[in-house]
Design an enzyme around this catalytic site. Structure first.
Site, PDB file in Angstrom:
ATOM      1  N   ARG A 256      49.861 -54.906 -48.079  1.00  0.00           N
ATOM      2  CA  ARG A 256      49.850 -54.169 -49.352  1.00  0.00           C
ATOM      3  C   ARG A 256      48.786 -54.673 -50.314  1.00  0.00           C
ATOM      4  O   ARG A 256      48.304 -53.913 -51.152  1.00  0.00           O
ATOM      5  CB  ARG A 256      51.244 -54.192 -49.987  1.00  0.00           C
TER       6      ARG A 256
ATOM      7  N   GLU B 244      60.411 -69.732 -47.461  1.00  0.00           N
ATOM      8  CA  GLU B 244      61.787 -70.150 -47.698  1.00  0.00           C
ATOM      9  C   GLU B 244      62.408 -70.715 -46.419  1.00  0.00           C
ATOM     10  O   GLU B 244      63.099 -71.722 -46.439  1.00  0.00           O
ATOM     11  CB  GLU B 244      62.598 -68.956 -48.215  1.00  0.00           C
TER      12      GLU B 244
END
Length: 170
Positions: A58, A95
Site C-alpha cells: 500500500r 509483535e
C-alpha cells in the site's frame, strides 16, 4: 472533503482485537484519491529530498503518484526475493517474530535525501527499519509521512530524531 470519510474500520483484521484502517474506499473515489495526493504534497512542501521510498504494497499506492507529482525518484522497498538485482536488507522485530525488507543496492547513493511514505503509521517499526536501511547505504532521511497515523500505538517514540507527519491521526 474529509478524507476520514473514505477510511473504514475493519474489526478483528488481520487478527482478533485489531481494528484495521482500510483505505481502499479512498482509492475507489478519484476525487478523494486526488485530495489525498494533494494533501501529501502539501505536507512535504518544506522538506528537501530527491527520492521517495515506500514499502510494499500500500505504500506504493501513495508514494508513486506523489513522486510523479513532485518530479522525484521512487524507490520500492520489497519483501525478500521480490527484487531482481542485488539487494541490501534490514531485519526488524514485529509483535510476533521478525520481518525483512530489501531494496536494490544501487537505489540510494551517498548524500541522497530521502522521504519515506506509507499508508499507515502504526508502531513505527517498518518506518524505523526503512530509515536504518537508507542510512546504512549513505542516504539521509528528510522526513517520514503517512496518510494515517495510529497515535495510540505511539509510533513517534520509535521514530524520535526524525520529522514525522501524517494527514489523519487516530
Amino acid at each position: 472533503m474529509n478524507l476520514k470519510d473514505f477510511i473504514r474500520d475493519i474489526p478483528d483484521f488481520p487478527k482478533p482485537g485489531i481494528i484495521f484502517k482500510d483505505v481502499t474506499p479512498m482509492l475507489k473515489d478519484p476525487g478523494a484519491f486526488k485530495v489525498c495526493i494533494s494533501s501529501l504534497k502539501e505536507l512535504v512542501k518544506d522538506f528537501e529530498f530527491n527520492l521517495i521510498v515506500a514499502p510494499e504494497a500500500r505504500g506504493f499506492i501513495f508514494a508513486a503518484p506523489l513522486a510523479l507529482e513532485l518530479e522525484k525518484g521512487f524507490v520500492p522497498i520489497r519483501k525478500p526475493g521480490k527484487l531482481p538485482y542485488k539487494t541490501v536488507s534490514v531485519e526488524y522485530s514485529l509483535e510476533y517474530g521478525t520481518a525483512t525488507l530489501e531494496m536494490h543496492t544501487d537505489a540510494i547513493k551517498e548524500g541522497d535525501k530521502v522521504l519515506i511514505v506509507d499508508d499507515v503509521l502504526a508502531t513505527g517499526g517498518t518506518m524505523k527499519a526503512i530509515a536504518e536501511m537508507v542510512e546504512k547505504v549513505g542516504g539521509t532521511i528528510s522526513g517520514i509521512v503517512s496518510l494515517v497515523e495510529l497515535s495510540f500505538l505511539e509510533p513517534r517514540k520509535k521514530l524520535s530524531g526524525y520529522e514525522v507527519r501524517s494527514i489523519i491521526t487516530y
